[in-house]
Motif scaffolding. Structure first.
Motif, PDB file in Angstrom:
ATOM      1  N   ARG A 292      -4.669   8.704  34.749  1.00  0.00           N
ATOM      2  CA  ARG A 292      -5.343   7.847  35.960  1.00  0.00           C
ATOM      3  C   ARG A 292      -4.643   8.615  37.327  1.00  0.00           C
ATOM      4  O   ARG A 292      -4.082   9.750  37.021  1.00  0.00           O
ATOM      5  N   PRO A 293      -5.521   8.679  38.275  1.00  0.00           N
ATOM      6  CA  PRO A 293      -5.487   9.152  39.616  1.00  0.00           C
ATOM      7  C   PRO A 293      -4.412   8.839  40.200  1.00  0.00           C
ATOM      8  O   PRO A 293      -3.622   7.758  40.027  1.00  0.00           O
ATOM      9  N   PRO A 294      -4.372   9.908  41.151  1.00  0.00           N
ATOM     10  CA  PRO A 294      -5.119  11.046  41.490  1.00  0.00           C
ATOM     11  C   PRO A 294      -4.860  12.059  40.983  1.00  0.00           C
ATOM     12  O   PRO A 294      -3.538  12.302  40.165  1.00  0.00           O
TER      13      PRO A 294
ATOM     14  N   THR B 164      -1.008  14.949  43.685  1.00  0.00           N
ATOM     15  CA  THR B 164      -0.564  14.385  44.771  1.00  0.00           C
ATOM     16  C   THR B 164      -1.475  14.609  45.587  1.00  0.00           C
ATOM     17  O   THR B 164      -2.082  15.070  46.193  1.00  0.00           O
TER      18      THR B 164
ATOM     19  N   ASN C 109       2.629  11.132  51.076  1.00  0.00           N
ATOM     20  CA  ASN C 109       1.600  11.034  49.519  1.00  0.00           C
ATOM     21  C   ASN C 109       1.463   9.808  48.213  1.00  0.00           C
ATOM     22  O   ASN C 109       2.426   9.568  48.359  1.00  0.00           O
ATOM     23  N   PHE C 110       0.655   9.874  47.936  1.00  0.00           N
ATOM     24  CA  PHE C 110       0.331   8.689  46.556  1.00  0.00           C
ATOM     25  C   PHE C 110       0.466   9.533  45.209  1.00  0.00           C
ATOM     26  O   PHE C 110      -0.810  10.800  45.532  1.00  0.00           O
ATOM     27  N   ILE C 111       0.680   9.376  44.195  1.00  0.00           N
ATOM     28  CA  ILE C 111       1.450  10.634  42.907  1.00  0.00           C
ATOM     29  C   ILE C 111       0.937   9.631  41.801  1.00  0.00           C
ATOM     30  O   ILE C 111       0.436  10.169  40.791  1.00  0.00           O
ATOM     31  N   ARG C 112       0.592   8.260  41.781  1.00  0.00           N
ATOM     32  CA  ARG C 112       0.311   7.651  40.971  1.00  0.00           C
ATOM     33  C   ARG C 112      -0.206   6.422  41.403  1.00  0.00           C
ATOM     34  O   ARG C 112      -0.349   5.876  42.746  1.00  0.00           O
ATOM     35  N   VAL C 113      -1.773   5.734  40.465  1.00  0.00           N
ATOM     36  CA  VAL C 113      -1.697   4.774  40.216  1.00  0.00           C
ATOM     37  C   VAL C 113      -1.161   3.726  38.845  1.00  0.00           C
ATOM     38  O   VAL C 113      -1.652   4.831  37.966  1.00  0.00           O
TER      39      VAL C 113
ATOM     40  N   ASN D 163      -7.770   1.328  36.013  1.00  0.00           N
ATOM     41  CA  ASN D 163      -8.035   1.303  37.571  1.00  0.00           C
ATOM     42  C   ASN D 163      -9.052   1.575  38.211  1.00  0.00           C
ATOM     43  O   ASN D 163      -9.768   2.768  37.074  1.00  0.00           O
TER      44      ASN D 163
END
Lengths: 389, 92
Positions: free
Chosen positions: B75-77, B80, A317-321, A294
């Motif tokens: 992997r990011p983030p 959270t 919120n985002f937790i993962r890509v 990524n």
């Protein structure tokens, strides 16, 4: 290990396992080899859409519609819950130029038999909350659906195994055995497997298999980066795309000429929500070889694009890509069929972002062609020999 | 192993039990990624920070050396993160 089969399938993703399942229904002795594991490539790093609206009006859409019919009863047929939900889908339109393109696209899709219409922004807002004020409208089709890709992949694999298919994971093809212009089996890191028919369903890695028999396949890995939100209450209804996604998909040349980074990265909205509540926010379309990483820039552009169209996402919120490569082809259609001049070698790869939508129909068509020499749809458009291999 | 051990949560975020992990291994999973894709273990809020060690141990009980278990793709983030903060940080 020395084994024999009627058909050997290379690739344990949704395409390979679908083919193995439908071939086994025809009473073929099938062995499937997979370098790593199911859902290890694009099948495990994609969104979840079975979307009709993104398909080019023509055979592309016809295949997708045939697949959509099969999906309605696939959980029952496989005796495994693949997480099928048919909640419709929309393509968000931001400018009058895009509206013009989409009006034409929709008119041609209707001729093929897709139920699809153009909504005003106000009407679109009744289907999907949180839409940006600047949108000029959206297309809407009730026929779009989604599934859980990993469950689909495993569902095909389990059903195939029940019918006697032998699935060998952690088994990498290292060479193709040939006698003259005839393929007779494969060498793997686990031993030799003899089969008079070898199917290349290795997705984005299909060109590497092609090279083993001297074929220059026009398939290229194209990376898609996706962000995953925390689980939230139902927010995204069905599948939500943007008209820019359609442009990115079918007009890569236009994109190369742009100096906008988001455009260069092929960013187009692909939004859907899983059963558990995670929102999948995609995606880029980049040619970076087999780089599965990524990038900060890629994810930022994906999220900027998504929040411009659906500002409500900003609060989440985002937790993962995640990231994966899809098997791109120059005309947007897969390569499915026997390769001329190489007896016993069959191609079934190059679905790019349509692997999920086309998996069932691909498996059925391949099994038909191998068993009866013909199938229920016109496959000339996906004949691999349309390219100079 | 007693019946109750079977029901112990290995991945709390996604509520995946030891029994689920054992089933995934019986199904052919030999890696953290293989178990994750079959069970969702490690897909939740903490992204496998707790369960990956426990799962590595379970894999070891099935003859896979811990040194041979690849860590999950990082992997990011890292934590959270709020989408709005991330997209607007340039403008601050």
């Amino acid at each position: 290990m020395n084994k024999k089969a009627d058909v050997l399938v290379i690739g344990g993703g949704v395409i390979g396992t679908s083919i193995a399942y439908y071939l086994a229904k025809q009473k073929k002795k099938v062995i499937l080899v997979e370098r790593y594991d199911h859902a290890a490539g694009a099948s495990g790093s994609c969104d979840q859409m079975i979307i009709m609206q993104s398909k080019n009006p023509g055979v592309h859409l016809q295949y997708a519609l045939a697949s959509a019919e099969m999906y309605k009863t696939l959980s029952q047929e496989l005796d495994y819950d693949i997480g099928y939900h048919k909640e419709g889908g929309m393509i968000l339109i931001e400018t009058s130029e895009e509206m013009e393109v989409m009006e034409d696209f929709v008119a041609r899709q209707k001729e093929i038999g897709l139920q699809v219409e153009i909504l005003t922004r106000k009407e679109a807002a009744k289907h999907q909350r949180g839409l940006a004020e600047h949108l000029v409208g959206a297309t809407y089709s009730p026929q779009d659906a989604h599934i859980d890709p990993m469950k689909l992949n495993l569902g095909f694999a389990y059903a195939a195994k029940k019918l006697g298919v032998e699935i060998l994971l952690n088994t990498e093809v290292t060479g193709i055995i040939q006698q003259g212009n005839k393929v007779t089996g494969v060498e793997t890191n686990q031993g030799t497997i003899l089969a008079p028919l070898v199917i290349n369903a290795a997705g984005a890695w299909a060109p590497l298999i092609g090279q083993m028999v001297g074929l220059e396949l026009p398939i290229k890995p194209r990376r898609g980066q996706i962000a995953v939100s925390e689980p939230v209450a139902p927010y995204v209804k069905g599948d939500v795309l943007s008209a820019r996604y359609i442009v990115a998909k079918y007009n890569p040349d236009i994109l190369e000429k742009s100096d906008d980074r988001a455009v260069q990265l092929g960013v187009g909205l692909a939004l859907s929500q899983t059963e558990k509540g995670n929102i999948l926010i995609g995606a880029t379309r980049e040619f970076v070889g087999y780089d599965l990483g990524n990038t900060r820039e890629g994810i930022k552009e994906v999220l900027k694009n998504a929040t411009r169209l659906v500002p409500g996402l900003k609060k989440m919120n985002f937790i993962r890509v995640m990231s994966g490569v899809r098997p791109y082809t120059p005309d947007g259609l897969p390569l499915v069929g026997f390769v001329k001049g190489l007896e016993g070698f069959f191609m079934a790869a190059g679905h790019e972002g349509d692997g999920l939508a086309l998996a069932p129909v691909t498996g059925k068509m391949v099994a038909d062609i191998i068993e009866e020499g013909k199938t229920f749809m016109d496959v000339s458009a996906i004949d691999p020999n349309r390219f100079n291999l | 192993m007693s019946c109750s051990d079977d029901k112990i949560y290995i991945c709390r975020c996604e509520e995946v039990t030891r029994e689920d992990i054992e089933k995934a291994i019986a199904d052919g999973a030999t890696t953290l990624a293989g178990i994750k894709k079959r069970t969702h273990a490690g897909m939740g809020l903490c992204q496998g920070r707790t369960c990956s060690k426990l799962i590595t141990r379970i894999l070891a009980e099935h003859g896979i050396k811990p040194a041979d278990v690849y860590p999950q793709t990082s992997r990011p983030p890292v934590r959270t993160a709020k989408i709005g903060d991330f997209v607007e940080e340039d403008d601050v």
